[in-house]
Design a protein around this motif. Structure first.
Motif, PDB file in Angstrom:
ATOM      1  N   ASN A 288       0.804  -1.226   0.000  1.00  0.00           N
ATOM      2  CA  ASN A 288       0.000   0.000   0.000  1.00  0.00           C
ATOM      3  C   ASN A 288       0.836   1.274   0.000  1.00  0.00           C
ATOM      4  N   SER A 289       2.142   1.102  -0.140  1.00  0.00           N
ATOM      5  CA  SER A 289       3.002   2.274  -0.132  1.00  0.00           C
ATOM      6  C   SER A 289       2.680   3.195  -1.299  1.00  0.00           C
ATOM      7  N   CYS A 290       2.578   4.468  -0.998  1.00  0.00           N
ATOM      8  CA  CYS A 290       2.393   5.466  -2.063  1.00  0.00           C
ATOM      9  C   CYS A 290       3.170   6.700  -1.658  1.00  0.00           C
ATOM     10  N   ARG A 291       3.925   7.239  -2.584  1.00  0.00           N
ATOM     11  CA  ARG A 291       4.805   8.353  -2.276  1.00  0.00           C
ATOM     12  C   ARG A 291       4.104   9.699  -2.390  1.00  0.00           C
ATOM     13  N   ASP A 292       2.831   9.762  -1.985  1.00  0.00           N
ATOM     14  CA  ASP A 292       2.132  11.037  -1.979  1.00  0.00           C
ATOM     15  C   ASP A 292       1.112  11.015  -0.856  1.00  0.00           C
ATOM     16  N   SER A 294      -2.135  10.921  -1.017  1.00  0.00           N
ATOM     17  CA  SER A 294      -3.478  10.468  -1.393  1.00  0.00           C
ATOM     18  C   SER A 294      -3.899   9.183  -0.690  1.00  0.00           C
ATOM     19  N   PHE A 295      -2.994   8.526   0.029  1.00  0.00           N
ATOM     20  CA  PHE A 295      -3.347   7.275   0.691  1.00  0.00           C
ATOM     21  C   PHE A 295      -4.415   7.536   1.748  1.00  0.00           C
TER      22      PHE A 295
END
Length: 326
Positions: A288-292, A294-295
């Protein structure tokens, strides 16, 4: 990614979380660390560390060895792993130990191999003017009665040379049955030397203990070394900067474990071996990693999927707690 956020650049797939090589302090490991300190302060010759499979015994030993190497005032720690040795002869036993201790074993008599083991332990104990050592013997339930006697003889010789050695037997709950068997046949020297004290490795049993583990990902972890970037910060840099912490997920993750436990109709009480906790957390971070920013956050469904992926639901009889083992 915002310009103000700096995350170290490392090759894909090399982070400890991605490789499932996380070594962090847990409540059970902390208890073991304190117990071992007491054993060493009392100059005890040995002890038992036991628990059901996947509860984190090997992970704990690796953690202790790594941390011990940072503090030179402690005696050195060594770890070997036993296996079923065929043929079950003294030469084969000493050859296996020599191999575990990184000594060549291409040739040599029983005496030669024994000397290699003895010299390795002696050199380790006396390194940097230390006067002792701790030898962790993993999968000790695989040792035969005669092999226990060989270890006893080795311990005696080290003691005769004024070298303090603590032989710690690490293994499954079968070690308790072995101890009872030795008591029944009068093998008091083995029991008294290596089995008079013990420590039971436990799984995660409540929300507070789970929170302790999650906090390690937030505060007591770093990769690469000296990067000051914690594990959870690396995978979720923007929301981490905004105040999110993995420890915030403790309640919903615990609820997810409870749901999976109930839905899988597990007869045992909820005591989660460390492997399943760590693998579920690692899966959740990587998947589930996201570099912004929006998670939306971890949902109950996301954590349940991570737990199922970690294999917890199919663990079966491995989850029987020590006092439930008949």
């Amino acid at each position: 990614m915002n310009a103000g956020i700096s995350i170290p650049h490392i090759p894909p797939g090399t982070h400890p979380v991605e490789r499932n090589q996380v070594l962090l302090l847990t409540p059970a490991i902390n208890g073991l660390l304190n117990t071992l300190k007491i054993w060493l302060e009392g100059r005890l010759p040995g002890g038992l560390i036991y628990g059901v499979p996947r509860v984190g015994k090997t992970r704990a030993i690796r953690y202790l060895i790594r941390e011990n190497e940072l503090y030179s005032e402690f005696v050195p720690y060594i770890s070997v792993t036993m296996r079923k040795i065929e043929p079950s002869t003294p030469r084969a036993f000493w050859a296996h130990l020599a191999s575990q201790l990184k000594y060549p074993i291409e040739k040599g008599t029983t005496q030669n191999l024994w000397e290699r083991v003895y010299l390795k332990l002696t050199e380790t104990a006396l390194n940097d003017n230390k006067d002792g050592l701790v030898l962790f013997i993993n999968d000790a339930q695989k040792l035969t009665e005669h092999q226990y006697e060989l270890l006893h003889d080795l311990h005696n010789i080290l003691d005769d040379q004024n070298i303090y050695a603590c032989f710690v037997l690490v293994g499954q709950t079968q070690l308790l049955n072995i101890r009872n068997g030795f008591k029944a046949v009068g093998m008091s020297e083995i029991v008294g030397r290596f089995m008079s004290v013990d420590y039971c490795m436990r799984g995660i049993t409540n929300l507070e203990e789970l929170s302790f583990v999650l906090e390690g990902y937030d505060e007591n972890s770093e990769f690469p070394k000296e990067s000051k970037c914690s594990y959870s910060q690396y995978f979720f840099p923007e929301i981490y900067q905004c105040g999110w912490r993995l420890a915030n997920e403790a309640s919903i993750l615990w609820q997810a474990f409870e749901r999976v436990h109930q839905e899988s109709r597990m007869a045992c009480k909820l005591e989660i071996p460390l492997q399943y906790v760590v693998h579920a957390i690692n899966y959740g971070l990587c998947r589930n990693s996201c570099r912004d920013s929006s998670f939306p956050g971890f949902s109950l469904a996301l954590w349940k999927q991570a737990i199922l992926n970690a294999g917890y639901a199919s663990a079966g009889s491995f989850l029987i707690a020590p006092e439930e083992v008949g």
